[in-house]
Design a protein around this motif. Structure first.
Motif, PDB file in Angstrom:
ATOM      1  N   LEU A 125       4.358   1.921   2.643  1.00 36.90           N
ATOM      2  CA  LEU A 125       3.248   2.441   1.845  1.00 36.90           C
ATOM      3  C   LEU A 125       2.243   1.336   1.604  1.00 36.90           C
ATOM      4  CD1 LEU A 125       5.120   4.591  -0.821  1.00 36.90           C
ATOM      5  CD2 LEU A 125       4.152   5.303   1.348  1.00 36.90           C
ATOM      6  N   ASP A 126       0.984   1.638   1.879  1.00 36.52           N
ATOM      7  CA  ASP A 126      -0.056   0.644   1.668  1.00 36.52           C
ATOM      8  C   ASP A 126      -1.124   1.142   0.706  1.00 36.52           C
ATOM      9  OD1 ASP A 126      -1.173   2.527   3.307  1.00 36.52           O
ATOM     10  OD2 ASP A 126      -1.672   1.160   4.928  1.00 36.52           O
ATOM     11  N   GLN A 127      -0.767   2.163  -0.058  1.00 35.65           N
ATOM     12  CA  GLN A 127      -1.690   2.645  -1.085  1.00 35.65           C
ATOM     13  C   GLN A 127      -0.977   2.612  -2.432  1.00 35.65           C
ATOM     14  OE1 GLN A 127      -2.721   6.817  -0.669  1.00 35.65           O
ATOM     15  NE2 GLN A 127      -0.987   7.113   0.690  1.00 35.65           N
ATOM     16  N   ASP A 128      -1.738   2.763  -3.481  1.00 33.84           N
ATOM     17  CA  ASP A 128      -1.178   2.718  -4.817  1.00 33.84           C
ATOM     18  C   ASP A 128      -0.269   3.906  -5.077  1.00 33.84           C
ATOM     19  OD1 ASP A 128      -2.647   0.431  -5.275  1.00 33.84           O
ATOM     20  OD2 ASP A 128      -4.295   1.486  -6.257  1.00 33.84           O
ATOM     21  N   LEU A 129       0.787   3.665  -5.826  1.00 35.01           N
ATOM     22  CA  LEU A 129       1.697   4.728  -6.262  1.00 35.01           C
ATOM     23  C   LEU A 129       1.280   5.132  -7.677  1.00 35.01           C
ATOM     24  CD1 LEU A 129       5.170   3.484  -4.998  1.00 35.01           C
ATOM     25  CD2 LEU A 129       4.069   5.634  -4.431  1.00 35.01           C
ATOM     26  N   THR A 130       0.190   5.869  -7.742  1.00 29.45           N
ATOM     27  CA  THR A 130      -0.353   6.282  -9.029  1.00 29.45           C
ATOM     28  C   THR A 130      -0.539   7.797  -9.057  1.00 29.45           C
ATOM     29  OG1 THR A 130      -2.642   6.049  -8.290  1.00 29.45           O
ATOM     30  CG2 THR A 130      -1.609   4.096  -9.279  1.00 29.45           C
ATOM     31  N   ILE A 131      -0.889   8.289 -10.191  1.00 31.93           N
ATOM     32  CA  ILE A 131      -1.090   9.729 -10.373  1.00 31.93           C
ATOM     33  C   ILE A 131      -2.127  10.282  -9.393  1.00 31.93           C
ATOM     34  CG2 ILE A 131      -2.841   9.490 -12.185  1.00 31.93           C
ATOM     35  CD1 ILE A 131      -1.418  11.935 -13.543  1.00 31.93           C
ATOM     36  N   TYR A 132      -3.051   9.446  -8.978  1.00 38.56           N
ATOM     37  CA  TYR A 132      -4.122   9.888  -8.078  1.00 38.56           C
ATOM     38  C   TYR A 132      -3.627  10.162  -6.656  1.00 38.56           C
ATOM     39  CZ  TYR A 132      -6.690   8.069 -12.026  1.00 38.56           C
ATOM     40  OH  TYR A 132      -7.131   7.830 -13.297  1.00 38.56           O
ATOM     41  N   HIS A 133      -2.497   9.564  -6.294  1.00 34.01           N
ATOM     42  CA  HIS A 133      -1.951   9.733  -4.940  1.00 34.01           C
ATOM     43  C   HIS A 133      -0.597  10.442  -4.930  1.00 34.01           C
ATOM     44  CE1 HIS A 133      -4.499   6.016  -4.617  1.00 34.01           C
ATOM     45  NE2 HIS A 133      -5.045   6.796  -3.701  1.00 34.01           N
TER      46      HIS A 133
END
Length: 106
Positions: A14-22
């Motif tokens: 995973l190279d993106q944020d693990l946040t509510i947005y994703h």
């Protein structure tokens, strides 16, 4: 996100944020990847930001792996992931070793 399938083990980086947005999109990708293999390795070394939604998503993936009699391993943790797992004291839930770099251990 990168995927690598070799020796029966699916590795997902995973190279993106693990946040509510994703979270919603990542949930679909995680569950789909889990369904395609007997063992899924998650490389979270490039996750710059994680929030409670990200932790919940990782916990969901772990529960689903157990339910499906599959294996889910976190093989690399970014500092953000390590910090939040430590804060919630949940490293044991995943059963994966959290490697602490020597410069941070002192």
């Amino acid at each position: 996100m990168e995927n690598d399938l070799s020796a029966g083990v699916h590795r997902m980086s995973l190279d993106q944020d693990l946040t509510i947005y994703h979270a919603a999109a990542l949930k679909e990708q995680l569950l789909e990847s889990l369904g395609q293999t007997q063992a899924l390795e998650l490389d979270l070394s490039r996750v710059a930001e994680i929030d409670t939604s990200g932790i919940q998503l990782l916990m969901l993936a772990k529960r689903e792996s157990v339910k499906r009699d599959k294996e889910l391993r976190i093989v690399a943790h970014s500092p953000a992931v390590s910090e939040l797992m430590d804060f919630y004291n949940i490293a044991g839930f995943f059963g994966d070793p959290l490697v602490i770099p020597a410069r941070d251990a002192a």
